[in-house]
Design a protein around this motif. Structure first.
Motif, short mmCIF file in Angstrom:
data_model
loop_
_atom_site.label_atom_id
_atom_site.label_comp_id
_atom_site.label_asym_id
_atom_site.label_seq_id
_atom_site.Cartn_x
_atom_site.Cartn_y
_atom_site.Cartn_z
N THR A 1 4.33 5.84 0.44
CA THR A 1 5.17 5.28 -0.63
C THR A 1 6.06 4.15 -0.09
O THR A 1 6.21 3.09 -0.72
N LYS B 1 3.91 1.18 0.57
CA LYS B 1 3.50 0.56 -0.69
C LYS B 1 4.62 -0.29 -1.27
O LYS B 1 4.40 -1.43 -1.74
N ASN B 2 5.84 0.27 -1.24
CA ASN B 2 6.98 -0.51 -1.75
C ASN B 2 7.20 -1.78 -0.91
O ASN B 2 7.48 -2.86 -1.45
N ARG B 3 7.09 -1.63 0.41
CA ARG B 3 7.23 -2.80 1.27
C ARG B 3 6.14 -3.83 0.97
O ARG B 3 6.41 -5.05 0.92
N GLU C 1 4.51 -4.31 -1.87
CA GLU C 1 4.80 -4.98 -3.15
C GLU C 1 5.94 -5.99 -3.00
O GLU C 1 5.90 -7.09 -3.57
N LEU C 2 6.97 -5.60 -2.22
CA LEU C 2 8.09 -6.52 -2.00
C LEU C 2 7.63 -7.78 -1.27
O LEU C 2 7.98 -8.91 -1.66
#
Length: 340
Positions: A214, A217-219, A221-222
């Motif tokens: 998670t 994934k956030n990194r 997307e950022l």
């Protein structure tokens, strides 16, 4: 015979008075010389010489009396004084007039020199202003280019940093996948040996892996959002650069067309700077260019042109030229001299 009458007294004037004074001074000098001769003859005891000198002195004295007689006339000296005063005032006026003219000439020369100096200073100031404007424009262009270069370098640096972070994130994802495969292989090997880990260990491992996935994934997307923003910014800068280049090309093209139009007008109507009778041709220029300023004149001219239109298949027909019809070069030297 009786002696001739004395000449009439001359009119009172500075010139006649000057002449009388010169004559009187000559007689006085002659009389003084004769007096010295008389004293010398008396000292020497020369009676004959003394008598001769005395006669000459008496004659000179009479001549002196005749010469100064006009000066003793009543009103002569007053008239002479008035005329002398008038002559003095006239000379003073002439001198003052000449002095005034000289002063006026000096003042005019000073004013002309001052005007020339001011004009030169104005031209120098205008030239300096143009140089400063050109220098400021060059500095601004250089600063804009440097700023764009720095901005592009900063954007490239940030983009490379973002890509590096994306690569690190991808590598960490690959590490997690490899870790999952390794645990699965070790779990199978332990099961073959009869060893089974407790379910809590599997849950803890799965929880940690999901948490890391998670986070990655956030990194990811950022970083993708940052990359898209940087790409949009770079594309905008490139678009602005293309627009500026296009505007510069269009401006150069307009200047070229304007220069070409000026050359054509100069060939057709003459150069107004070199042709001194340009103001005489102004009515003709206004007549031939009236369609550019009046719609009614344009319609009238087109109506007159349309009267002479012929079909396209007419052997002597031709279309209306889109621009000025430039004159051809002279065919011989005679025509060339006439054109000049």
């Amino acid at each position: 015979p009786p002696p001739p009458p004395p000449p009439p007294p001359p009119a009172a004037s500075p010139s006649s008075a000057r002449e009388l004074a010169v004559q009187a001074l000559g007689r006085v000098a002659r009389l003084a010389a004769l007096c010295r001769a008389l004293r010398q003859r008396e000292a020497e005891g020369d009676e004959a010489g003394w008598a001769q000198a005395q006669g000459e002195a008496e004659a000179v004295r009479q001549e002196l009396q005749e010469v100064v007689r006009p000066l003793r006339e009543p009103g002569y000296r007053e008239a002479l004084r008035r005329k002398t005063e008038r002559a003095r005032k006239r000379r003073l006026r002439l001198k003052t007039g000449r002095g005034r003219k000289r002063r006026l000439r000096r003042q005019r020369r000073k004013q002309e020199a001052k005007a020339a100096k001011e004009e030169g200073a104005a031209r120098a100031a205008e030239r300096e202003a143009k140089i400063d404007q050109w220098r400021a424009k060059c500095i601004q262009e250089v600063e804009e280019k440097n700023r764009e270069r720095e901005l592009k370098a900063a954007a490239d640096s940030v983009l490379s940093e973002v890509r590096k972070k994306q690569a690190d994130t991808k590598r960490m994802v690959d590490v997690l996948r490899a870790l999952e495969k390794l645990r699965a292989l070790r779990k199978e090997a332990a099961a073959r040996k009869g060893l089974c880990p407790p379910p809590s260990a599997d849950d803890a491992f799965e929880s940690q892996v999901e948490s890391l996935k998670t986070l990655l994934k956030n990194r990811t997307e950022l970083y993708e959002a940052e990359e898209r923003a940087l790409r949009v910014m770079l594309e905008g800068e490139q678009e602005e650069e293309r627009k500026r280049e296009m505007e510069k090309k269009q401006r150069k093209e307009r200047e070229r067309l304007l220069q070409q139009k000026l050359e054509i007008d100069s060939k057709l109507f003459g150069n107004p700077d070199e042709f001194p009778l340009a103001h005489l041709l102004q009515p003709f220029r206004e007549y031939y260019l009236q369609a550019e300023h009046s719609v009614a004149a344009l319609i009238q001219i087109r109506h007159e042109w349309d009267q002479f239109l012929v079909p396209a298949d007419h052997p002597e027909g031709s279309c209306i030229p889109p621009g000025w019809v430039l004159p051809s070069l002279p065919t011989n030297d005679t025509w060339a001299t006439a054109v000049r």
